[in-house]
Enzyme design. Structure first.
Site, PDB file in Angstrom:
ATOM      1  N   GLU A 145      -3.944   0.090   0.028  1.00  0.00           N
ATOM      2  CA  GLU A 145      -4.070  -1.319  -0.351  1.00  0.00           C
ATOM      3  C   GLU A 145      -2.698  -1.954  -0.574  1.00  0.00           C
ATOM      4  OE1 GLU A 145      -6.864  -2.889  -0.138  1.00  0.00           O
ATOM      5  OE2 GLU A 145      -7.888  -1.020   0.350  1.00  0.00           O
TER       6      GLU A 145
ATOM      7  N   ASP B   1      -2.794   2.698   6.708  1.00  0.00           N
ATOM      8  CA  ASP B   1      -2.999   4.146   6.593  1.00  0.00           C
ATOM      9  C   ASP B   1      -1.669   4.886   6.728  1.00  0.00           C
ATOM     10  OD1 ASP B   1      -5.701   3.882   6.241  1.00  0.00           O
ATOM     11  OD2 ASP B   1      -6.263   4.463   8.277  1.00  0.00           O
TER      12      ASP B   1
END
Length: 410
Positions: free
Chosen positions: A277, A358
């Site tokens: 995030e 990611d």
């Protein structure tokens, strides 16, 4: 009854759009594998994998029925010139053009909500309940529905009212003013969503002091992110499904973790999800996504300004004369294919951003922990591990699980 050529065009657009969605749904349904993918056997034991297939099958049938009913209702309204009938009924009240537009669109919006409400109730209290996801009580559901209606009426009415006023004030240039207003709304609520809107539905509390918070602070410092606010949201009041998201920017930026996420993942996995995030923020994905959305909004409003008073739209919807609200409604029906194509840009960009976030998480936390976290979240939500590539291309804002795991291997 004279329908006009545009009536047939609108009907054709609705039928083709629904048919295309069913083609994609069918392809996706047939792409489900009979065996658990080797890489997911640790989180998908055979009984859970069978449950996942049952869940997908039930949702596939539900989606077909609900979309078919909605399509039939809209086609019947068009066939019987229901929008024109409503327009004529409101004329007897002698409202000003401004209030006439707002009442007309409000009635259409309310009827649409009432049509979808039984399906929402069934999905929540029958399907989600059957598979162990639903935690919402009827009281919570009713309260959420009322709050959503009031909030939609307030914010939607304010936006539409200002759009209508711009239309009267500036004529064909109203789209520029509307675009500016829509941009201000998007920026404002993007920044203050978690402080103004989310607390109306959920409770947020700061993450408690302890080992987890210390690990998060160490990771965020290494990632060059000033960690001001990490909150835990009571997502378990409504569902067992887990999630996390980033909202806002500047001093109002917040990371929100569902309490279900903390229950399903260990500390290292939570830190990895949080790093993902943070990656969205550090890589400016929120700003880029907002910019794309605003550009699409501007293009849409410009197209709307070209057609909003076209008499053929009024004729197709059975109205006696062209007007702001009739043009807006007709344009919405015709715009669906263009909207779908434009949406592809956002979904493609979103999938790319997920891969980048990611990779960011793997750099500043543990890539292996992120992999296990993604697998656990997917398995607990009974997500489809093998979606059809076409379905992914047109509908997925996130890459499929196995693709994300492969990318993290590199």
């Amino acid at each position: 009854m004279d329908y006009g050529l545009l009536w047939y065009v609108i009907v054709a657009v609705l039928l083709l759009e629904w048919g295309w969605d069913q083609v994609l749904e069918t392809l996706n349904r047939r792409h489900w594998t009979a065996q658990v993918p080797e890489r997911l056997k640790d989180v998908f034991p055979e009984d859970k994998f069978q449950k996942q297939k049952d869940y997908r099958r039930v949702n596939h049938s539900f989606s077909f029925i609900s979309s078919a009913v909605s399509l039939v209702v809209v086609l019947m309204v068009l066939l019987l010139h229901g929008f024109g009938w409503l327009e004529a009924r409101l004329q007897v009240f002698g409202l000003s053009p401004f209030w006439h537009s707002l009442v007309f669109l409000g009635v259409v919006g309310l009827l649409s909500t009432l049509l979808s409400l039984p399906f929402s109730i069934y999905h929540t209290f029958v399907i989600e309940e059957r598979f162990g996801f639903n935690k919402a009580t009827p009281r919570i559901f009713v309260a959420d529905t009322i709050k959503s209606l009031l909030l939609g009426a307030l914010l939607g009415g304010l936006l539409l009212g200002l759009f209508r006023w711009f239309f009267e004030w500036t004529g064909p240039w109203f789209w520029l003013w509307a675009w500016g207003l829509a941009s201000l709304f998007a920026v404002f609520f993007g920044r203050f969503y978690t402080t103004l809107i989310l607390p109306l539905f959920n409770k947020l509390k700061p993450l408690e002091e302890g080992s987890l918070k210390q690990s998060i602070e160490s990771m965020s410092k290494a990632a060059g992110f000033r960690l001001d606010r990490v909150y835990v949201m009571d997502g378990s009041r409504r569902s067992t499904k887990a999630n996390a998201f980033f909202s806002g920017w500047g001093r109002q930026k917040r990371i929100v973790l569902f309490d279900t996420l903390l229950e399903q993942l260990n500390e290292e996995e939570v830190v990895a999800v949080l790093a993902h995030e943070i990656g969205h923020y550090r890589l400016k994905h929120i700003h880029k996504g907002t910019a794309v959305g605003l550009a699409q909004t501007g293009f849409t409003l410009w197209l709307l300004s070209l057609f909003i008073l076209h008499p053929a739209i009024a004729q197709a919807l059975g109205a006696a004369a062209a007007s702001f609200h009739i043009g807006l409604l007709g344009f919405g029906l015709l715009f669906s294919p263009i909207s779908g194509v434009m949406g592809l840009a956002s979904t493609i960009l979103s999938r790319r951003h997920e891969y980048q976030a990611d990779a960011f998480a793997a750099q500043y936390a543990s890539g292996a922990a992120l992999q296990t976290a993604l697998k656990k979240i997917s398995a607990e939500a009974l997500s489809n591990p093998t979606p059809h590539p076409w379905y992914v291309f047109f509908h997925y804002s996130h890459p499929p699980l196995l693709k994300r795991l492969e990318a993290l291997d590199l």
